[in-house]
Design an enzyme around this catalytic site. Structure first.
Site, PDB file in Angstrom:
ATOM      1  N   ALA A 235      40.805  14.645  41.010  1.00  0.00           N
ATOM      2  CA  ALA A 235      40.380  13.326  41.515  1.00  0.00           C
ATOM      3  C   ALA A 235      39.283  12.716  40.637  1.00  0.00           C
ATOM      4  CB  ALA A 235      39.936  13.460  42.964  1.00  0.00           C
ATOM      5  N   ARG A 236      38.031  13.073  40.896  1.00  0.00           N
ATOM      6  CA  ARG A 236      36.915  12.594  40.096  1.00  0.00           C
ATOM      7  C   ARG A 236      35.855  13.687  40.005  1.00  0.00           C
ATOM      8  NH1 ARG A 236      39.918   9.379  38.495  1.00  0.00           N
ATOM      9  NH2 ARG A 236      39.817   7.110  38.555  1.00  0.00           N
ATOM     10  N   GLU A 265      32.324  12.039  32.295  1.00  0.00           N
ATOM     11  CA  GLU A 265      33.262  12.316  31.203  1.00  0.00           C
ATOM     12  C   GLU A 265      33.234  11.167  30.174  1.00  0.00           C
ATOM     13  OE1 GLU A 265      36.716  12.823  33.887  1.00  0.00           O
ATOM     14  OE2 GLU A 265      37.529  11.018  32.997  1.00  0.00           O
ATOM     15  N   HIS A 283      41.330  14.830  31.442  1.00  0.00           N
ATOM     16  CA  HIS A 283      41.762  13.729  32.313  1.00  0.00           C
ATOM     17  C   HIS A 283      43.189  13.252  31.971  1.00  0.00           C
ATOM     18  CE1 HIS A 283      40.090  10.331  35.040  1.00  0.00           C
ATOM     19  NE2 HIS A 283      41.382  10.489  35.229  1.00  0.00           N
ATOM     20  N   GLY A 285      45.730  13.331  34.258  1.00  0.00           N
ATOM     21  CA  GLY A 285      46.463  13.110  35.513  1.00  0.00           C
ATOM     22  C   GLY A 285      47.649  12.166  35.404  1.00  0.00           C
ATOM     23  N   SER A 286      47.408  10.987  34.862  1.00  0.00           N
ATOM     24  CA  SER A 286      48.480   9.985  34.835  1.00  0.00           C
ATOM     25  C   SER A 286      49.126   9.857  33.454  1.00  0.00           C
ATOM     26  CB  SER A 286      47.921   8.630  35.273  1.00  0.00           C
ATOM     27  OG  SER A 286      46.894   8.228  34.386  1.00  0.00           O
TER      28      SER A 286
END
Ligand code: DGY
Length: 317
Positions: A235-236, A265, A283, A285-286
């Site tokens: 998530a974060r 980050e 990072h 994720g997407s």
């Protein structure tokens, strides 16, 4: 044509789409704009297509030109934008939900597998070329029959639950509200984090970053977990007190972590790099072509719809 500042480089097809709909100001070098530069470049623009790397805080929002009516964030998370400050200035903020659910759930599963099965150590050994198979070499934790705690059972949490069930995991979750049976898919609801963490052999953090979730994993709450638990975060980074987490890894209270996101980050707590039990990604994720294209297209559509109709899709403030 409306003028839109697009703060980061998008995939080519998405920039082409933006060019057909607006007069875009692209960032061809993909440089990370300072807040000052972002304010300067916004002059004469009607909207901003921002990314999660732009820190659009209260001070920045207050200095944006009055012509800016919409900030369309190229992400589902919008913790990088002060949405209340934007609201005060009548600036609409939008995000890109749904389209990145599956890609992010895949990375959530990768973090779980990587952390449980010691992928980081395995990769280090294989590079050294002097590894030897033995019955007890890099023994990890098997997922079958273990309990997965999902903190935040929104779209991504639910997509992960589906995948994890197929690995034979038992699903537990904490959410602001209990889901209906359809959405719950047999998972067990917990009405507080202590109860969730205490049954989490593996935890996946999937909730939004808010004041309430900041440092939700800290010295005290780490004690709630079974010894040898695994904690993962897609998530974060704001949700984890890194100092406390590193201590828990060193003391072996926590067996391993799987992290895709970090506080501040691209900076990362230096101790994670030294811990063999930290399976860490930058990072991602997407980060698939399909998803990044869908996200940018949606961020563009959010602006286009607003300019054409005065109504915004996926408004968050
Ligand atoms: C998001 O959209 O919030 C994701 O973190 C992007 O990868």
């Amino acid at each position: 044509m409306k003028k839109v500042l697009i703060t980061r480089k998008l995939l080519r097809s998405c920039e082409d789409k933006a060019s057909k709909l607006f007069n875009p100001h692209f960032n061809s070098n993909d440089e990370q704009y300072s807040q000052k530069k972002l304010i300067e470049l916004s002059k004469g623009c009607d909207g901003i297509l921002s990314s999660l790397t732009d820190k659009i805080d209260k001070e920045t929002i207050e200095k944006l030109p009055a012509t800016i009516k919409i900030i369309s964030n190229f992400a589902v998370g919008f913790g990088n934008i002060d949405i209340e400050a934007a609201k005060k200035r009548n600036i609409i903020v939008t995000n890109t939900p749904d389209v990145l659910t599956d890609a992010t759930a895949e990375i959530a599963m990768l973090l779980i597998l990587g952390a449980c099965r010691r992928a980081n150590e395995g990769m280090e050994w294989v590079k050294k070329e002097n590894w030897k198979w033995s019955a007890d070499f890099l023994i990890g934790k098997q997922l079958t029959g273990s309990r997965l705690g999902i903190l935040g059972m929104g779209r991504i949490g639910r997509a992960l639950a589906k995948i994890a069930k197929s690995f034979g995991m038992e699903i537990h979750y904490r959410n602001r509200t209990k889901l209906n049976n359809d959405k719950e898919m047999g998972a067990t609801f917990h009405d507080n984090i202590k109860s969730l963490f205490s049954v989490s052999d593996v935890l996946s953090i999937c909730c939004p970053a808010t004041k309430e979730t900041k440092d939700i994993i800290n010295k005290e709450t780490l004690e709630y977990f079974p010894t040898g638990a695994i904690i993962t975060n897609v998530a974060r980074g704001d949700m984890i007190d890194d100092e406390a987490m590193v201590q828990a890894l060193v003391s072996r209270k926590i067996y391993a972590v799987g992290l895709d996101v970090y506080k501040g980050e691209p900076k990362i707590h230096p101790e994670y790099l030294k811990q063999p039990t930290a399976f860490i990604l930058p990072h991602l994720g997407s980060a698939t072509k399909k998803t990044r294209t869908a996200m940018a297209d949606l961020a563009i559509d959010n602006i286009d719809k607003y300019f054409k109709t005065g109504n915004a899709k996926n408004k968050v403030n």
